[in-house]
Design a protein around this motif. Sequence first.
Motif, PDB file in Angstrom:
ATOM      1  N   PRO A 106      18.857  79.143  48.821  1.00  0.00           N
ATOM      2  CA  PRO A 106      17.463  79.506  49.134  1.00  0.00           C
ATOM      3  C   PRO A 106      17.141  79.429  50.625  1.00  0.00           C
ATOM      4  O   PRO A 106      16.340  80.227  51.133  1.00  0.00           O
ATOM      5  CB  PRO A 106      16.636  78.499  48.319  1.00  0.00           C
ATOM      6  N   LEU A 107      17.746  78.481  51.339  1.00  0.00           N
ATOM      7  CA  LEU A 107      17.500  78.402  52.780  1.00  0.00           C
ATOM      8  C   LEU A 107      18.041  79.635  53.498  1.00  0.00           C
ATOM      9  O   LEU A 107      17.436  80.117  54.459  1.00  0.00           O
ATOM     10  CB  LEU A 107      18.143  77.141  53.363  1.00  0.00           C
ATOM     11  N   THR A 108      19.168  80.148  53.023  1.00  0.00           N
ATOM     12  CA  THR A 108      19.738  81.360  53.627  1.00  0.00           C
ATOM     13  C   THR A 108      18.848  82.563  53.357  1.00  0.00           C
ATOM     14  O   THR A 108      18.653  83.419  54.230  1.00  0.00           O
ATOM     15  CB  THR A 108      21.143  81.610  53.075  1.00  0.00           C
ATOM     16  N   ILE A 109      18.300  82.642  52.138  1.00  0.00           N
ATOM     17  CA  ILE A 109      17.403  83.748  51.797  1.00  0.00           C
ATOM     18  C   ILE A 109      16.192  83.749  52.721  1.00  0.00           C
ATOM     19  O   ILE A 109      15.804  84.788  53.282  1.00  0.00           O
ATOM     20  CB  ILE A 109      16.958  83.642  50.326  1.00  0.00           C
ATOM     21  N   VAL A 110      15.588  82.573  52.899  1.00  0.00           N
ATOM     22  CA  VAL A 110      14.395  82.473  53.745  1.00  0.00           C
ATOM     23  C   VAL A 110      14.752  82.708  55.205  1.00  0.00           C
ATOM     24  O   VAL A 110      14.006  83.348  55.953  1.00  0.00           O
ATOM     25  CB  VAL A 110      13.721  81.103  53.544  1.00  0.00           C
ATOM     26  N   LYS A 111      15.907  82.200  55.639  1.00  0.00           N
ATOM     27  CA  LYS A 111      16.339  82.420  57.013  1.00  0.00           C
ATOM     28  C   LYS A 111      16.468  83.918  57.306  1.00  0.00           C
ATOM     29  O   LYS A 111      15.999  84.402  58.350  1.00  0.00           O
ATOM     30  CB  LYS A 111      17.683  81.731  57.251  1.00  0.00           C
ATOM     31  N   ARG A 202      10.100  64.629  51.301  1.00  0.00           N
ATOM     32  CA  ARG A 202       9.524  65.448  52.366  1.00  0.00           C
ATOM     33  C   ARG A 202      10.289  65.356  53.682  1.00  0.00           C
ATOM     34  O   ARG A 202       9.917  66.003  54.654  1.00  0.00           O
ATOM     35  CB  ARG A 202       8.057  65.042  52.613  1.00  0.00           C
ATOM     36  N   ALA A 203      11.335  64.538  53.767  1.00  0.00           N
ATOM     37  CA  ALA A 203      12.035  64.347  55.037  1.00  0.00           C
ATOM     38  C   ALA A 203      13.529  64.157  54.793  1.00  0.00           C
ATOM     39  O   ALA A 203      13.945  63.681  53.741  1.00  0.00           O
ATOM     40  CB  ALA A 203      11.457  63.150  55.783  1.00  0.00           C
ATOM     41  N   HIS A 204      14.310  64.542  55.817  1.00  0.00           N
ATOM     42  CA  HIS A 204      15.761  64.390  55.739  1.00  0.00           C
ATOM     43  C   HIS A 204      16.288  64.242  57.162  1.00  0.00           C
ATOM     44  O   HIS A 204      15.674  64.733  58.114  1.00  0.00           O
ATOM     45  CB  HIS A 204      16.394  65.607  55.058  1.00  0.00           C
ATOM     46  N   CYS A 205      17.429  63.571  57.310  1.00  0.00           N
ATOM     47  CA  CYS A 205      17.976  63.366  58.652  1.00  0.00           C
ATOM     48  C   CYS A 205      18.614  64.644  59.203  1.00  0.00           C
ATOM     49  O   CYS A 205      18.851  64.748  60.409  1.00  0.00           O
ATOM     50  CB  CYS A 205      18.988  62.225  58.645  1.00  0.00           C
ATOM     51  N   ILE A 206      18.926  65.607  58.337  1.00  0.00           N
ATOM     52  CA  ILE A 206      19.441  66.912  58.753  1.00  0.00           C
ATOM     53  C   ILE A 206      18.544  67.986  58.145  1.00  0.00           C
ATOM     54  O   ILE A 206      18.311  67.984  56.940  1.00  0.00           O
ATOM     55  CB  ILE A 206      20.885  67.137  58.281  1.00  0.00           C
ATOM     56  N   PHE A 207      18.023  68.872  58.979  1.00  0.00           N
ATOM     57  CA  PHE A 207      17.206  69.958  58.464  1.00  0.00           C
ATOM     58  C   PHE A 207      17.331  71.150  59.409  1.00  0.00           C
ATOM     59  O   PHE A 207      18.147  71.132  60.338  1.00  0.00           O
ATOM     60  CB  PHE A 207      15.750  69.530  58.270  1.00  0.00           C
ATOM     61  N   HIS A 208      16.570  72.195  59.165  1.00  0.00           N
ATOM     62  CA  HIS A 208      16.674  73.423  59.952  1.00  0.00           C
ATOM     63  C   HIS A 208      15.320  73.770  60.575  1.00  0.00           C
ATOM     64  O   HIS A 208      14.280  73.529  59.960  1.00  0.00           O
ATOM     65  CB  HIS A 208      17.139  74.599  59.081  1.00  0.00           C
ATOM     66  N   GLN A 209      15.383  74.321  61.751  1.00  0.00           N
ATOM     67  CA  GLN A 209      14.171  74.754  62.453  1.00  0.00           C
ATOM     68  C   GLN A 209      14.318  76.193  62.929  1.00  0.00           C
ATOM     69  O   GLN A 209      15.421  76.667  63.195  1.00  0.00           O
ATOM     70  CB  GLN A 209      13.904  73.855  63.670  1.00  0.00           C
ATOM     71  N   GLU A 312      13.078  74.261  55.877  1.00  0.00           N
ATOM     72  CA  GLU A 312      12.955  73.669  54.545  1.00  0.00           C
ATOM     73  C   GLU A 312      11.514  73.679  54.063  1.00  0.00           C
ATOM     74  O   GLU A 312      11.239  73.965  52.881  1.00  0.00           O
ATOM     75  CB  GLU A 312      13.487  72.231  54.552  1.00  0.00           C
ATOM     76  N   ARG A 313      10.580  73.370  54.969  1.00  0.00           N
ATOM     77  CA  ARG A 313       9.167  73.348  54.570  1.00  0.00           C
ATOM     78  C   ARG A 313       8.703  74.738  54.138  1.00  0.00           C
ATOM     79  O   ARG A 313       7.991  74.882  53.135  1.00  0.00           O
ATOM     80  CB  ARG A 313       8.319  72.842  55.748  1.00  0.00           C
ATOM     81  N   ILE A 314       9.104  75.759  54.866  1.00  0.00           N
ATOM     82  CA  ILE A 314       8.737  77.133  54.519  1.00  0.00           C
ATOM     83  C   ILE A 314       9.330  77.505  53.160  1.00  0.00           C
ATOM     84  O   ILE A 314       8.659  78.113  52.316  1.00  0.00           O
ATOM     85  CB  ILE A 314       9.212  78.100  55.613  1.00  0.00           C
ATOM     86  N   THR A 315      10.598  77.131  52.941  1.00  0.00           N
ATOM     87  CA  THR A 315      11.260  77.455  51.674  1.00  0.00           C
ATOM     88  C   THR A 315      10.598  76.738  50.503  1.00  0.00           C
ATOM     89  O   THR A 315      10.428  77.307  49.417  1.00  0.00           O
ATOM     90  CB  THR A 315      12.751  77.090  51.745  1.00  0.00           C
ATOM     91  N   ASP A 323      10.722  68.926  46.068  1.00  0.00           N
ATOM     92  CA  ASP A 323      11.581  67.860  46.575  1.00  0.00           C
ATOM     93  C   ASP A 323      12.605  68.441  47.541  1.00  0.00           C
ATOM     94  O   ASP A 323      13.423  69.285  47.177  1.00  0.00           O
ATOM     95  CB  ASP A 323      12.296  67.148  45.422  1.00  0.00           C
ATOM     96  N   LEU A 324      12.561  67.979  48.780  1.00  0.00           N
ATOM     97  CA  LEU A 324      13.445  68.471  49.839  1.00  0.00           C
ATOM     98  C   LEU A 324      14.914  68.197  49.531  1.00  0.00           C
ATOM     99  O   LEU A 324      15.808  68.946  49.943  1.00  0.00           O
ATOM    100  CB  LEU A 324      13.056  67.788  51.157  1.00  0.00           C
ATOM    101  N   ARG A 325      15.192  67.134  48.787  1.00  0.00           N
ATOM    102  CA  ARG A 325      16.577  66.723  48.534  1.00  0.00           C
ATOM    103  C   ARG A 325      17.351  67.725  47.678  1.00  0.00           C
ATOM    104  O   ARG A 325      18.583  67.721  47.673  1.00  0.00           O
ATOM    105  CB  ARG A 325      16.580  65.344  47.878  1.00  0.00           C
ATOM    106  N   LEU A 326      16.655  68.583  46.951  1.00  0.00           N
ATOM    107  CA  LEU A 326      17.330  69.575  46.117  1.00  0.00           C
ATOM    108  C   LEU A 326      18.191  70.537  46.938  1.00  0.00           C
ATOM    109  O   LEU A 326      19.167  71.082  46.435  1.00  0.00           O
ATOM    110  CB  LEU A 326      16.297  70.372  45.312  1.00  0.00           C
ATOM    111  N   PHE A 327      17.842  70.730  48.204  1.00  0.00           N
ATOM    112  CA  PHE A 327      18.576  71.681  49.037  1.00  0.00           C
ATOM    113  C   PHE A 327      19.991  71.197  49.350  1.00  0.00           C
ATOM    114  O   PHE A 327      20.862  72.010  49.687  1.00  0.00           O
ATOM    115  CB  PHE A 327      17.833  71.941  50.345  1.00  0.00           C
TER     116      PHE A 327
END
Length: 339
Positions: A106-111, A202-209, A312-315, A323-327
Amino acid sequence: MNAFEQVKQVLAEVESFIIENPKQLEEFRLQFLAKKGKIPALMEEIKNIAPNERKNYGMAVNELKQKAESIFKEKQELFENAVVAVQAPLDLTLPAEPYQLGSMHPLTIVKNRIVEIFERMGFNQSEGGEIEDDFHNFTGLNFPENHPAREMQDTFFIEKNPDILLRTHTSSVQIRVMRSQKPPLRTFSIGRVYRNEAISARAHCIFHQVEGFFIDENVSFVDLKQTLYHFVREMFGRETQIRFRPSFFPFTEPSAEIDISCLICKGEGCNVCKHTGWVEIGGSGMIHPNVFTNCGIDNEKYTGFAFGMGLERITMLKYQIKDLRLFTENDLRFLRQFV
């Protein structure tokens, strides 16, 4: 009946045992070769044989065991070959078995959708490394040394003096572009960033911007607002509401947080929007004159805006994921929903 006579009797039973199918073969194994079968029982009796007869007795039992194992193996191969023989011959003209295709994350789709939207607005895409130095990640973006704003972007340091770290935002690409190219500039970058945060829904030590900026003569806050209005409506739909809240970022002045109406609860309140009906998707503002100075750009001639958003927030908002952890859990039940 002495021990030697027992061996001869078991040998006769082995040789006369009828094996015509796999079921009878298994009965043969259980009766003679299994742990509690007759042959292991004869081997246990060796301790009760007179010492001068043990050698001959052991040899007789061993020959009996080899005879039984040979019969078992011969019949087993016979039945296995019979199964293969009755199978249909290979037909190379038949179509291949269907292969289940995977799906994009899903992150790739949104990206990909973000790239499409900003490229249609005239932005080009820039890339930069995930390992950065202090200047490009902090100092060039108007983060003074020991400034409290650096605590908001606590990260993972690789080396000290000079500081080498995992970038905390994709804005480091902005500095590299501004120092290597001359205005007008209109570009954006997407990639992984790192911050020392506790993992939660809602938070993770690795995410995308995704971060972008536009620099030219007479660029104003109106241009920033209209760019983000267009992006939000293209990404989430024209009915989505957007608001700007005054905020502080060292690299922009004035600065504003970007909020949109929560698409998960429709404004009623949930754990994602903290029961406010609004969700922050990023920050924005007019590029600070000190950033222009650090990059060798005339801040009297040029102005510009910049923005940054969490992928991640947009997705989560687009697909109503709570839940952010699902990614990052690689659960196929979740990922197959995005075929």
